[in-house]
Design a protein around this motif. Structure first.
Motif, PDB file in Angstrom:
ATOM      1  N   THR A 141     -51.374  66.912  26.676  1.00  0.00           N
ATOM      2  CA  THR A 141     -51.907  65.584  26.931  1.00  0.00           C
ATOM      3  C   THR A 141     -51.423  64.613  25.877  1.00  0.00           C
ATOM      4  O   THR A 141     -51.063  65.015  24.765  1.00  0.00           O
ATOM      5  CB  THR A 141     -53.454  65.599  26.934  1.00  0.00           C
ATOM      6  OG1 THR A 141     -53.914  66.064  25.674  1.00  0.00           O
ATOM      7  CG2 THR A 141     -53.992  66.505  28.037  1.00  0.00           C
ATOM      8  N   HIS A 142     -51.408  63.341  26.229  1.00  0.00           N
ATOM      9  CA  HIS A 142     -51.005  62.310  25.260  1.00  0.00           C
ATOM     10  C   HIS A 142     -52.148  61.412  24.886  1.00  0.00           C
ATOM     11  O   HIS A 142     -51.966  60.472  24.115  1.00  0.00           O
ATOM     12  CB  HIS A 142     -49.810  61.498  25.806  1.00  0.00           C
ATOM     13  CG  HIS A 142     -50.045  60.831  27.124  1.00  0.00           C
ATOM     14  ND1 HIS A 142     -50.707  59.635  27.251  1.00  0.00           N
ATOM     15  CD2 HIS A 142     -49.686  61.203  28.395  1.00  0.00           C
ATOM     16  CE1 HIS A 142     -50.739  59.272  28.529  1.00  0.00           C
ATOM     17  NE2 HIS A 142     -50.135  60.215  29.254  1.00  0.00           N
ATOM     18  N   TYR A 143     -53.334  61.643  25.399  1.00  0.00           N
ATOM     19  CA  TYR A 143     -54.512  60.917  24.956  1.00  0.00           C
ATOM     20  C   TYR A 143     -55.141  61.620  23.765  1.00  0.00           C
ATOM     21  O   TYR A 143     -55.127  62.837  23.674  1.00  0.00           O
ATOM     22  CB  TYR A 143     -55.549  60.822  26.078  1.00  0.00           C
ATOM     23  CG  TYR A 143     -55.227  59.793  27.140  1.00  0.00           C
ATOM     24  CD1 TYR A 143     -54.387  58.719  26.878  1.00  0.00           C
ATOM     25  CD2 TYR A 143     -55.769  59.901  28.419  1.00  0.00           C
ATOM     26  CE1 TYR A 143     -54.114  57.781  27.858  1.00  0.00           C
ATOM     27  CE2 TYR A 143     -55.488  58.959  29.401  1.00  0.00           C
ATOM     28  CZ  TYR A 143     -54.659  57.917  29.105  1.00  0.00           C
ATOM     29  OH  TYR A 143     -54.374  56.985  30.087  1.00  0.00           O
ATOM     30  N   ARG A 191     -45.667  65.850  38.952  1.00  0.00           N
ATOM     31  CA  ARG A 191     -46.737  65.111  38.298  1.00  0.00           C
ATOM     32  C   ARG A 191     -47.992  65.169  39.158  1.00  0.00           C
ATOM     33  O   ARG A 191     -47.930  65.177  40.395  1.00  0.00           O
ATOM     34  CB  ARG A 191     -46.312  63.666  38.059  1.00  0.00           C
ATOM     35  CG  ARG A 191     -45.972  62.880  39.303  1.00  0.00           C
ATOM     36  CD  ARG A 191     -45.245  61.589  38.935  1.00  0.00           C
ATOM     37  NE  ARG A 191     -44.920  60.782  40.092  1.00  0.00           N
ATOM     38  CZ  ARG A 191     -43.872  60.998  40.881  1.00  0.00           C
ATOM     39  NH1 ARG A 191     -43.057  62.029  40.632  1.00  0.00           N
ATOM     40  NH2 ARG A 191     -43.631  60.213  41.901  1.00  0.00           N
ATOM     41  N   HIS A 202     -51.937  63.328  31.106  1.00  0.00           N
ATOM     42  CA  HIS A 202     -51.199  64.583  31.037  1.00  0.00           C
ATOM     43  C   HIS A 202     -49.696  64.339  30.912  1.00  0.00           C
ATOM     44  O   HIS A 202     -49.164  63.335  31.376  1.00  0.00           O
ATOM     45  CB  HIS A 202     -51.490  65.441  32.264  1.00  0.00           C
ATOM     46  CG  HIS A 202     -52.814  66.129  32.205  1.00  0.00           C
ATOM     47  ND1 HIS A 202     -52.965  67.441  31.820  1.00  0.00           N
ATOM     48  CD2 HIS A 202     -54.063  65.667  32.443  1.00  0.00           C
ATOM     49  CE1 HIS A 202     -54.246  67.770  31.849  1.00  0.00           C
ATOM     50  NE2 HIS A 202     -54.936  66.708  32.231  1.00  0.00           N
ATOM     51  N   VAL A 203     -49.027  65.283  30.277  1.00  0.00           N
ATOM     52  CA  VAL A 203     -47.572  65.288  30.162  1.00  0.00           C
ATOM     53  C   VAL A 203     -47.072  66.399  31.075  1.00  0.00           C
ATOM     54  O   VAL A 203     -47.409  67.573  30.886  1.00  0.00           O
ATOM     55  CB  VAL A 203     -47.123  65.546  28.715  1.00  0.00           C
ATOM     56  CG1 VAL A 203     -45.602  65.593  28.639  1.00  0.00           C
ATOM     57  CG2 VAL A 203     -47.667  64.466  27.792  1.00  0.00           C
ATOM     58  N   SER A 251     -48.735  70.830  33.793  1.00  0.00           N
ATOM     59  CA  SER A 251     -49.001  70.025  32.603  1.00  0.00           C
ATOM     60  C   SER A 251     -48.722  70.869  31.362  1.00  0.00           C
ATOM     61  O   SER A 251     -49.142  72.009  31.259  1.00  0.00           O
ATOM     62  CB  SER A 251     -50.461  69.562  32.593  1.00  0.00           C
ATOM     63  OG  SER A 251     -50.774  68.952  31.345  1.00  0.00           O
ATOM     64  N   ILE A 267     -39.554  63.088  29.003  1.00  0.00           N
ATOM     65  CA  ILE A 267     -40.977  63.360  28.935  1.00  0.00           C
ATOM     66  C   ILE A 267     -41.685  62.515  29.992  1.00  0.00           C
ATOM     67  O   ILE A 267     -41.387  61.334  30.148  1.00  0.00           O
ATOM     68  CB  ILE A 267     -41.536  63.077  27.519  1.00  0.00           C
ATOM     69  CG1 ILE A 267     -43.017  63.404  27.437  1.00  0.00           C
ATOM     70  CG2 ILE A 267     -41.282  61.630  27.105  1.00  0.00           C
ATOM     71  CD1 ILE A 267     -43.560  63.322  26.006  1.00  0.00           C
ATOM     72  N   ASN A 268     -42.561  63.149  30.761  1.00  0.00           N
ATOM     73  CA  ASN A 268     -43.270  62.469  31.839  1.00  0.00           C
ATOM     74  C   ASN A 268     -44.728  62.277  31.442  1.00  0.00           C
ATOM     75  O   ASN A 268     -45.511  63.225  31.455  1.00  0.00           O
ATOM     76  CB  ASN A 268     -43.197  63.306  33.120  1.00  0.00           C
ATOM     77  CG  ASN A 268     -41.788  63.414  33.662  1.00  0.00           C
ATOM     78  OD1 ASN A 268     -41.310  62.521  34.326  1.00  0.00           O
ATOM     79  ND2 ASN A 268     -41.128  64.520  33.347  1.00  0.00           N
ATOM     80  N   CYS A 269     -45.073  61.058  31.051  1.00  0.00           N
ATOM     81  CA  CYS A 269     -46.431  60.746  30.604  1.00  0.00           C
ATOM     82  C   CYS A 269     -47.176  60.042  31.729  1.00  0.00           C
ATOM     83  O   CYS A 269     -46.849  58.908  32.076  1.00  0.00           O
ATOM     84  CB  CYS A 269     -46.394  59.854  29.362  1.00  0.00           C
ATOM     85  SG  CYS A 269     -45.613  60.625  27.936  1.00  0.00           S
ATOM     86  N   LEU A 311     -48.579  54.560  22.603  1.00  0.00           N
ATOM     87  CA  LEU A 311     -47.714  55.640  23.063  1.00  0.00           C
ATOM     88  C   LEU A 311     -46.248  55.235  23.015  1.00  0.00           C
ATOM     89  O   LEU A 311     -45.395  55.973  22.491  1.00  0.00           O
ATOM     90  CB  LEU A 311     -48.110  56.033  24.492  1.00  0.00           C
ATOM     91  CG  LEU A 311     -47.249  57.092  25.174  1.00  0.00           C
ATOM     92  CD1 LEU A 311     -47.339  58.422  24.444  1.00  0.00           C
ATOM     93  CD2 LEU A 311     -47.671  57.247  26.638  1.00  0.00           C
ATOM     94  N   CYS A 312     -45.932  54.052  23.551  1.00  0.00           N
ATOM     95  CA  CYS A 312     -44.536  53.613  23.583  1.00  0.00           C
ATOM     96  C   CYS A 312     -43.998  53.346  22.186  1.00  0.00           C
ATOM     97  O   CYS A 312     -42.837  53.662  21.882  1.00  0.00           O
ATOM     98  CB  CYS A 312     -44.400  52.369  24.465  1.00  0.00           C
ATOM     99  SG  CYS A 312     -44.636  52.692  26.222  1.00  0.00           S
TER     100      CYS A 312
END
Length: 262
Positions: free
Chosen positions: A260-262, A251, A243-244, A257, A236-238, A28-29
């Protein structure tokens, strides 16, 4: 902490069990850095240094030209973390929020010896930064609550003795303590104002004290005098739950939300 802004997450068994895997955190990073994100803030409503791979990720981001920052209670920082932060990070805010062990145990609802650990880690961080000639900015953070309002000036003196760059002081949000924006905390305003004035007198070219009041009413309770927030498009809040979230203050609330980032 008694003012925890993630109480809804910590009390929800569907939300408080999540941790990003090392593989996903790195993926992700790396994606975000390659995409053009220049700054990463590892924060909580929890404790970022609970993640065992945070130093490795910070080093990776630094080698990619991205800055990192941390909001932490300071109790879990290891020597390896300090080495990496000094080399690759932009700033760190350590939330100590008082000036002594007993009050720390009260407001943090934890063991008093953790105050000693947080202060010692902060000293080690300052010393390592100074030895390395690093540009890392270090802040002693203080949320004011009626139960710790007597120790502001003592905390500022301690922070200056440790050698941090800044002290950031602001009121705790009543809604996080009392559960509703309709309730207000009763702050000892005269004492707070007197301590703040004395604290400002400790400033010099290497040490600053910031008292955040513009977001609060004269009684030091949170006010929202805006019709729309301009921050969400800028960050952006991961979350570790995959969830984003639209806003860091929301959060854990699935209605906020945006994917998602998964």
């Amino acid at each position: 902490c008694i003012w925890c802004n993630s109480r809804n997450i910590l009390k929800n068994p569907d939300l408080n069990v999540h941790k990003m895997s090392k593989e996903h955190l790195i993926k992700l990073c790396r994606f975000l850095a390659e995409w053009g994100v220049k700054g990463f803030c590892f924060a909580g409503g929890g404790e970022p240094f609970m993640h065992p791979d945070l130093a490795e990720v910070t080093e990776m981001l630094g080698e990619m030209g991205a800055d990192s920052a941390f909001l932490t209670n300071g109790t879990l920082i290891k020597d390896q973390d300090i080495e990496v932060m000094v080399k690759y990070s932009r700033w760190i805010g350590v939330s100590i929020d008082t000036a002594n062990r007993d009050n720390y145990a009260l407001i943090k609802q934890t063991k008093p010896e953790l105050f000693d650990r947080a202060v010692e880690n902060l000293r080690k961080l300052v010393e390592a930064r100074n030895r390395a000639g690093s540009t890392l900015e270090i802040s002693y953070k203080y949320l004011i609550h009626p139960d710790n309002a007597s120790y502001i000036y003592e905390a500022v003196k301690l922070a200056k003795d440790i050698g941090v760059d800044y002290v950031h002081i602001r009121p705790a949000a009543a809604e996080n303590v009392l559960g509703s924006i309709d309730f207000h905390l009763k702050f000892p305003l005269d004492s707070i104002n007197e301590q703040m004035q004395k604290s400002f007198e400790l400033e010099d070219e290497n040490f600053r004290v910031f008292g955040i009041r513009h977001k609060f009413s004269p009684s030091m309770n949170l006010k929202r005098n805006f019709s729309r927030c301009l921050a969400p498009p800028l960050l952006i809040n991961c979350g570790p739950d995959g969830h984003v979230y639209l806003c860091v203050d929301h959060r854990g609330k699935r209605q906020f939300s945006i994917g998602t980032h998964y």
